[in-house]
Design a protein around this motif. Structure first.
Motif, mmCIF file in Angstrom:
data_model
loop_
_atom_site.group_PDB
_atom_site.id
_atom_site.type_symbol
_atom_site.label_atom_id
_atom_site.label_comp_id
_atom_site.label_asym_id
_atom_site.label_seq_id
_atom_site.Cartn_x
_atom_site.Cartn_y
_atom_site.Cartn_z
ATOM 1 N N TRP A 51 -2.770 8.482 -9.999
ATOM 2 C CA TRP A 51 -2.973 7.692 -8.777
ATOM 3 C C TRP A 51 -4.358 7.056 -8.747
ATOM 4 N N GLU A 97 0.830 -1.198 0.000
ATOM 5 C CA GLU A 97 0.000 0.000 0.000
ATOM 6 C C GLU A 97 0.868 1.253 0.000
ATOM 7 N N VAL A 98 0.485 2.212 -0.802
ATOM 8 C CA VAL A 98 1.185 3.491 -0.871
ATOM 9 C C VAL A 98 0.222 4.583 -0.424
ATOM 10 N N VAL A 126 -3.802 1.913 -2.761
ATOM 11 C CA VAL A 126 -3.371 3.298 -2.617
ATOM 12 C C VAL A 126 -4.364 4.017 -1.723
ATOM 13 N N SER A 156 -4.766 3.023 -8.348
ATOM 14 C CA SER A 156 -5.525 2.444 -7.235
ATOM 15 C C SER A 156 -6.532 1.397 -7.689
#
Length: 312
Positions: free
Chosen positions: A85, A62-63, A94, A89
């Motif tokens: 992003w 996970e970021v 994310v 995701s």
């Protein structure tokens, strides 16, 4: 499951793609294949014939991404990178934190220019309750010059725990205020370049640069350059293959040559012909008449610089 044409929706298809990637398998047609699945169409190329092994990526954990907004931020500085992003995701975990000096609506509009249209995003966090972050994005905008010291304090305090600190346009000026860019290479919007350079002489400002990485800080040139910087960042986190799938799904051709910068020529060479858009050139090869225009405009194509000078 592809052959049985199960009624995948778009998001189910992306989830399937993610699972395959986690097993080191990947379908290279990206979003075009997934859209065809979502609408029950047979893919143009049999996916079972297109499986190949991807090299390992640096991370698929996970970021946590944060974007720092403020009244008068530049819309594309923030939403251009966030579109990348959003797409990531769909395949990987994310989280996104929209942060501002005060929680609630944050408008791109400036009180000094009431005639200018604007948009509003919602900040769910302020500087006190923002979560832990891996990536912090700082967009530019005229409103940046109205920020208080709390904003630079927030960036400085969060920096030690970040994997990447990234800025777009004159967002680099906020990073420079923290002292984190002292002695480092950086770039910024070329229209404001000389003023910012004069205010922060301890920074090694790079004139001809679409984006610059120094350690874990990446700064980019003006507005649209944030999208090219984000593509570059995704190659660092997920690898070039995944970044390419995302860019192709967006139908975006990133400038991967960090030194490509015709806008520096435009501002530093008195309107050089090397500018990306020459005001004396026309737009396309047809004659376009708009109901908003006072006369028809004869249009001709102009040469485009290379979009794919890969220097990674």
């Amino acid at each position: 499951c592809f052959r049985r044409r199960l009624p995948f929706c778009f998001f189910d298809s992306l989830a399937f793609c993610k699972k395959q990637y986690e097993h080191k398998m990947h379908r290279p047609f990206g979003f075009l294949l997934l859209i065809s699945l979502a609408f029950g169409q047979e893919p143009a190329v049999d996916p079972m014939d297109m499986v190949f092994e991807l090299p390992p990526v640096p991370s698929i954990r996970e970021v946590s991404v944060g974007v720092l907004l403020y009244p008068g931020f530049e819309l594309l500085d923030a939403t251009g990178p966030l579109e990348f992003w959003n797409a990531v995701s769909l395949m990987f975990n994310v989280t996104l934190a929209v942060i501002a000096p005060n929680m609630g609506p944050v408008s791109t509009k400036l009180a000094a220019y009431p005639q200018v249209v604007g948009q509003t995003l919602i900040a769910e966090y302020d500087f006190m309750n923002a979560p832990a972050l891996d990536v912090l994005l700082i967009p530019g905008g005229w409103g940046l010059y109205s920020l208080t010291a709390n904003a630079s304090d927030f960036v400085r305090d969060r920096y030690p725990t970040l994997e990447y600190l990234v800025s777009v346009c004159n967002g680099a000026e906020l990073v420079a205020q923290t002292g984190l860019l002292d002695g480092k290479n950086a770039t910024t919007n070329k229209f404001l370049f000389k003023d910012i350079q004069a205010r922060y002489p301890k920074v090694n400002w790079v004139t001809h640069a679409r984006f610059v990485q120094q350690d874990n800080i990446i700064t980019s040139s003006g507005v649209s350059a944030g999208m090219d910087m984000t593509f570059f960042l995704l190659t660092k986190i997920y690898g070039y293959e995944i970044a390419s799938v995302v860019a192709n799904g967006m139908e975006y051709a990133p400038h991967t040559n960090a030194e490509w910068d015709p806008f520096a020529d435009l501002h530093f060479n008195n309107g050089s012909k090397n500018a990306a858009v020459d005001p004396h050139d026309q737009v396309s090869s047809t004659t376009a008449t708009s109901p908003l225009a006072t006369e028809s405009v004869e249009t001709t194509p102009s040469a485009n610089p290379s979009l794919c000078d890969d220097v990674f």
